[in-house]
Design a protein around this motif. Structure first.
Motif, mmCIF file in Angstrom:
data_model
loop_
_atom_site.group_PDB
_atom_site.id
_atom_site.type_symbol
_atom_site.label_atom_id
_atom_site.label_comp_id
_atom_site.label_asym_id
_atom_site.label_seq_id
_atom_site.Cartn_x
_atom_site.Cartn_y
_atom_site.Cartn_z
ATOM 1 N N GLU A 198 0.769 -1.277 -0.212
ATOM 2 C CA GLU A 198 -0.087 -0.016 0.066
ATOM 3 C C GLU A 198 0.924 1.228 -0.043
ATOM 4 O O GLU A 198 0.549 2.317 -0.631
ATOM 5 C CB GLU A 198 -1.014 0.162 1.114
ATOM 6 N N CYS A 236 1.340 4.402 -2.735
ATOM 7 C CA CYS A 236 1.240 5.679 -2.463
ATOM 8 C C CYS A 236 2.046 6.458 -3.157
ATOM 9 O O CYS A 236 2.005 7.893 -3.121
ATOM 10 C CB CYS A 236 1.203 5.827 -0.881
ATOM 11 N N PHE A 261 -4.024 7.920 -4.629
ATOM 12 C CA PHE A 261 -4.086 6.391 -3.760
ATOM 13 C C PHE A 261 -3.806 7.065 -2.158
ATOM 14 O O PHE A 261 -4.366 6.467 -1.350
ATOM 15 C CB PHE A 261 -3.137 5.478 -4.232
ATOM 16 N N GLU A 312 -4.571 9.626 -0.598
ATOM 17 C CA GLU A 312 -5.929 9.980 0.008
ATOM 18 C C GLU A 312 -6.813 8.814 0.363
ATOM 19 O O GLU A 312 -7.217 8.808 1.605
ATOM 20 C CB GLU A 312 -6.729 10.898 -0.866
ATOM 21 N N LEU A 313 -6.927 7.955 -0.655
ATOM 22 C CA LEU A 313 -7.650 6.832 -0.374
ATOM 23 C C LEU A 313 -7.328 5.962 0.662
ATOM 24 O O LEU A 313 -8.047 5.292 1.830
ATOM 25 C CB LEU A 313 -7.885 5.870 -1.594
ATOM 26 N N TYR A 314 -6.019 5.686 0.710
ATOM 27 C CA TYR A 314 -5.112 5.030 1.892
ATOM 28 C C TYR A 314 -5.546 5.827 3.423
ATOM 29 O O TYR A 314 -5.562 5.133 4.366
ATOM 30 C CB TYR A 314 -3.884 4.788 1.664
ATOM 31 N N LYS A 355 -7.758 7.686 4.151
ATOM 32 C CA LYS A 355 -9.067 7.465 4.520
ATOM 33 C C LYS A 355 -9.376 5.825 5.130
ATOM 34 O O LYS A 355 -10.127 5.756 6.110
ATOM 35 C CB LYS A 355 -10.201 7.436 3.661
ATOM 36 N N GLN A 356 -8.831 5.031 4.715
ATOM 37 C CA GLN A 356 -8.908 3.429 5.170
ATOM 38 C C GLN A 356 -8.236 3.492 6.391
ATOM 39 O O GLN A 356 -8.741 2.705 7.213
ATOM 40 C CB GLN A 356 -8.121 2.722 3.930
ATOM 41 N N TYR A 392 -11.450 13.340 -5.093
ATOM 42 C CA TYR A 392 -10.418 12.413 -6.204
ATOM 43 C C TYR A 392 -11.480 12.093 -7.334
ATOM 44 O O TYR A 392 -12.313 11.612 -7.166
ATOM 45 C CB TYR A 392 -10.393 11.056 -5.277
#
Length: 184
Positions: A92, A96, A102, A104-106, A108-109, A119
């Motif tokens: 992951e 990044c 990615f 930003e998504l990570y 959030k996760q 995004y």
């Protein structure tokens, strides 16, 4: 415990803002050994082409600023992680690297607090959100401040993004060739 250290050509381990500067892998391995950790150096191609099989191991790997090598490294690391290896840094974090979307998504996760972010894949998606200006837009793959813009209006956003959304002439010609000139 043994760590496999994946390197580029001639055991090059580079990951600095100066991509031609590498870590001295001999000193690195000696330092690990001095601390009771066995290590072995291996080049990516040996893993990619199954000269060496690695399973259930700890793998520390280099990265590259070169775009073609990034995809290659990404593929090999994904494969190694799927074989049960512990990858450092994990897959992951590799995704990044040079990929702000990615990132930003990570975040959030992982529930990492952040500024309000969006995004998008195209300009038209902006219409569905009530954005408050000024905003900062960033290219997914920009670095060192490249591809980062402060925009005070929707028009500024559109003007900044339009060049990134346009196809290169060579791509348009290739699509035309494939659609209309290729024999069925």
């Amino acid at each position: 415990m043994e760590i496999t250290i994946l390197t580029g050509k001639d055991n090059f381990f580079g990951q600095t803002r100066k991509p031609w500067v590498g870590l001295n892998t001999n000193i690195f391995c000696k330092t690990l050994a001095d601390n009771g950790i066995d290590s072995r150096l291996m080049e990516f191609h040996a893993v990619a082409n199954s000269i060496e099989q690695i399973k259930d191991s700890i793998i520390f790997y280099t990265f590259s600023q070169k775009e073609n090598l990034r995809a290659y490294i990404n593929d090999v690391i994904y494969h190694l992680e799927s074989c049960g290896n512990r990858i450092i840094p994990n897959y992951e974090l590799l995704k990044c690297h040079e990929n702000k979307g990615f990132q930003e998504l990570y975040k959030k996760q992982l529930d990492i607090p952040t500024l309000k972010t969006y995004y998008f894949s195209n300009i038209h998606e902006l219409e569905q959100y009530n954005l408050h200006y000024p905003i900062v837009i960033k290219k997914v793959d920009g670095s060192n401040g490249k591809g980062v813009y402060l925009c005070n209006s929707k028009e500024e956003v559109t003007n900044k993004l339009r060049p990134f959304m346009q196809r290169k002439l060579s791509d348009s010609v290739d699509l035309f060739r494939r659609r209309y000139l290729r024999k069925k």
